[in-house]
Scaffold this active site. Structure first.
Site, PDB file in Angstrom:
ATOM      1  N   GLU A   1      12.157 -10.565  -9.441  1.00 32.55           N
ATOM      2  CA  GLU A   1      13.544 -11.033  -9.548  1.00 32.55           C
ATOM      3  C   GLU A   1      14.219 -11.020  -8.186  1.00 32.55           C
ATOM      4  O   GLU A   1      14.974 -11.924  -7.829  1.00 32.55           O
ATOM      5  CB  GLU A   1      14.340 -10.132 -10.505  1.00 32.55           C
TER       6      GLU A   1
ATOM      7  N   ALA B   1       0.831  -1.206   0.000  1.00 29.04           N
ATOM      8  CA  ALA B   1       0.000   0.000   0.000  1.00 29.04           C
ATOM      9  C   ALA B   1       0.866   1.257   0.000  1.00 29.04           C
ATOM     10  O   ALA B   1       0.465   2.298  -0.521  1.00 29.04           O
ATOM     11  CB  ALA B   1      -0.929  -0.009   1.205  1.00 29.04           C
TER      12      ALA B   1
HETATM   13  N1  THU Z   1       8.242  -5.473 -11.568  1.00 29.74           N
HETATM   14  C1  THU Z   1       8.946  -6.615 -11.347  1.00 29.74           C
HETATM   15  O1  THU Z   1       8.520  -7.479 -10.569  1.00 29.74           O
HETATM   16  N2  THU Z   1      10.123  -6.773 -11.989  1.00 29.74           N
HETATM   17  C2  THU Z   1      10.676  -5.849 -12.809  1.00 29.74           C
HETATM   18  O2  THU Z   1      11.808  -6.001 -13.215  1.00 29.74           O
HETATM   19  C3  THU Z   1       9.886  -4.701 -13.250  1.00 29.74           C
HETATM   20  C4  THU Z   1       8.685  -4.411 -12.440  1.00 29.74           C
HETATM   21  C5  THU Z   1       6.982  -5.270 -10.858  1.00 29.74           C
HETATM   22  C6  THU Z   1       7.030  -4.200  -9.807  1.00 29.74           C
HETATM   23  C7  THU Z   1       5.577  -3.828  -9.680  1.00 29.74           C
HETATM   24  O3  THU Z   1       4.961  -4.728  -8.764  1.00 29.74           O
HETATM   25  C8  THU Z   1       5.015  -4.086 -11.058  1.00 29.74           C
HETATM   26  O4  THU Z   1       5.962  -4.902 -11.728  1.00 29.74           O
HETATM   27  C9  THU Z   1       4.750  -2.847 -11.843  1.00 29.74           C
HETATM   28  O5  THU Z   1       5.875  -2.029 -11.894  1.00 29.74           O
END
Ligand code: THU
Length: 169
Positions: A86, A77
């Protein structure tokens, strides 16, 4: 204009010959490639992303080729507190005793494939060789693959720091 380098071209994971050539280029067996694919796609369904609705799954393979760890993005939140897939997967590997990672795979619901954010690239840099493949799957199971050094050129890593011990005064 010259064509894009092969590493940035989308490849169908249903094309056995191209998958075989990816595996050969990156020192993976086809079983390892397919397991990384399966696990990162499966991990996507565990994402906690009520704010972005953007699911990301990640899977990593230990350097000895014996262990896989997977994770998904976990949002909060208080938005900046959320964690990427990752880093969740790598954190699980490291806390299970696997600090050397041979390959990273990421899956999202978009096309072309999403690539790891800058913070995750740096996080990966800590535990992977610069030549390690980062495999990015899109919503249709097509993928792109790039070496870490392509995603994070001129990077800063642990070897740049002085060895632990008393610091000069
Ligand atoms: N996100 C990832 O899990 N890995 C990345 O390398 C890019 C972005 C996630 C973060 C957030 O929960 C969502 O994607 C949108 O940005």
């Amino acid at each position: 204009m010259s064509p894009p380098p092969p590493s940035f071209t989308s490849i169908s994971s249903g094309d056995a010959a191209l998958v075989a050539s990816t595996c050969e280029e990156h020192g993976l067996t086809e079983a390892e490639f397919s397991e990384l694919h399966r696990r990162c796609v499966a991990a996507k369904s565990t994402a906690y992303c009520p704010y972005s609705q953007f699911r990301v799954g990640a899977a990593v393979l230990s350097a000895d080729g014996a262990y896989y760890f997977s994770g998904a993005n976990v949002e909060n939140a208080s938005y900046p507190v959320g964690t990427c897939a990752e880093r969740v997967a790598l954190g699980k590997a490291v806390t299970e005793g696997h600090r050397k990672i041979r390959a990273v795979a990421v899956a999202t619901d978009i096309a072309p494939p999403a690539s790891p954010c800058g913070m995750c690239r740096q996080f990966i840099r800590e535990f992977c060789d610069l030549k390690a493949p980062i495999i990015m799957f899109d919503k249709d199971d097509n993928y792109k693959v790039a070496r870490l050094e392509q995603l994070l050129p001129l990077s800063f890593g642990p070897e740049a720091l002085p060895p632990p011990g008393p610091r000069p005064s």
